[in-house]
Design an enzyme around this catalytic site. Sequence first.
Site, PDB file in Angstrom:
ATOM      1  CG  ASP A 125      -2.118  -0.815   1.109  1.00 55.87           C
ATOM      2  OD1 ASP A 125      -2.539  -1.051  -0.034  1.00 55.87           O
ATOM      3  OD2 ASP A 125      -2.668  -1.238   2.146  1.00 55.87           O
ATOM      4  CE1 TYR A 169       4.272  -6.557   3.686  1.00 52.20           C
ATOM      5  CE2 TYR A 169       3.565  -8.851   3.784  1.00 52.20           C
ATOM      6  CZ  TYR A 169       3.641  -7.633   3.114  1.00 52.20           C
ATOM      7  OH  TYR A 169       3.085  -7.520   1.862  1.00 52.20           O
TER       8      TYR A 169
END
Lengths: 261, 261
Positions: free
Chosen positions: A57, A115
């Site tokens: 994003d 992540y």
Amino acid sequence: MRRWKLTVAYDGTHFHGWQRQEVPGGEPLRTVQGVLESTIRSTFSIDVRVVGASRTDSGVHARAQVAAFDCGIEIDGERLARAISARLPDDVAVIAAEPVHEGFDPIGDCVSKGYRYTFRDACPNAHRAGVFERLWVAATPHAVDPARMQAAAGLMVGTHDFAGLAHSIEDRATTVRTIHGCSVRRMPDGTIAIDVSGTGFLHNMVRILAGTLLDVGRGHREPGHVRTILASRDRSLAGPTMPAQGLCLEWILYPKTGRQA
Amino acid sequence: MRRWKLTVAYDGTHFHGWQRQEVPGGEPLRTVQGVLESTIRSTFSIDVRVVGASRTDSGVHARAQVAAFDCGIEIDGERLARAISARLPDDVAVIAAEPVHEGFDPIGDCVSKGYRYTFRDACPNAHRAGVFERLWVAATPHAVDPARMQAAAGLMVGTHDFAGLAHSIEDRATTVRTIHGCSVRRMPDGTIAIDVSGTGFLHNMVRILAGTLLDVGRGHREPGHVRTILASRDRSLAGPTMPAQGLCLEWILYPKTGRQA
């Protein structure tokens, strides 16, 4: 024609995410995919489509995003990576390029992804980290206990329906995902790092997971609340979506990508 | 009326240096002094002049710049620092505020200052460091030997005429300065850090000193060349002026600033 696997690092601060975004009647938004495609186009005078493994994003960073593209030019990997990087703006770099078999699919072949979410707790000025880390580290005024967060993180591991920890899931065939590991540590610099790996993630899932662990870490929720969120599939029971700047795509694992060269 | 000593951190990337710069008929340039003054003005509805210890150049960072201003408002130091920081943009922060005696002079009272210059050597893409460090770390394509650089750095220490290592010295009464220490180390992350401290520095002196040590480190000059530069006072014999982003003002030392509170 040869397919190339690129490993790409970027500071997401000034990108509208990974995916190319056209604006009707206007300039396309600045995205990592868009910048890579136009740079490769102008470097080699070829038209390309670069397919990324993960649609990060707006504002999210990557140390090792993986992308693939096809190219008919004869060149070795190191020279290819350097040639592209030399023409890229300084907030994105191709750190490796290797030839792969022609069926290599960066999304479908992915075995797991990792992540890291990083934040600083007990920040006197509420929502800001220090001036030298603010671009990569989120901040909270609350003090957190990493041991409480770890107890909650352990409950995330496994195959669960993560609908309660995701945003805009309407278009997903399934909201079941497998988390391989989720660990929380206070780092030497005092920040809190949440490392999470799994086969795939729903939209905003890592940022909502981080907000949920933060709620537990500050004593607002008990670790066992994670079970309730997972069972209910209810987003409103989970914590806030943490800001994009704390999130970084760290690595993507593939089965041995048999070289063609 | 009370005089306050502020300790200020900033990411210099988007500042035209420390010092306020008016533009005839236009908006003033964005400087740290200008942003601090307008923020203090709007926070406390007072008119202030903030005097900084060091006029850092455009793009140079500071972990602990020192500045002073006078203010008639009764407030404790921690609340003062927080109140200002909360209204500052996120690339500058007041990290401490303490009341000082009314004659405190941030420039004249300074005993010594420390700067660090950081660069990454052997960068494959010539003049760029990694995407996550590019704002604070300079880069060079050449590989350097820190031991050679240290040999040259040792020759900088002492009281010398540094005219050969400075830019635009015409307006200076003297170009003699005292360097207390100059050390070169390869850091755990692989970057090279040059730490230099002294009573004061001429314009661009640390960046030219860094460029001169880099010339020695890559084998382009011998360490003893430093003696020649100092003796000749000839800028053309020294190394290049290294880019601003690698430079950071780390600390400023004062004699015990007797508190008034």
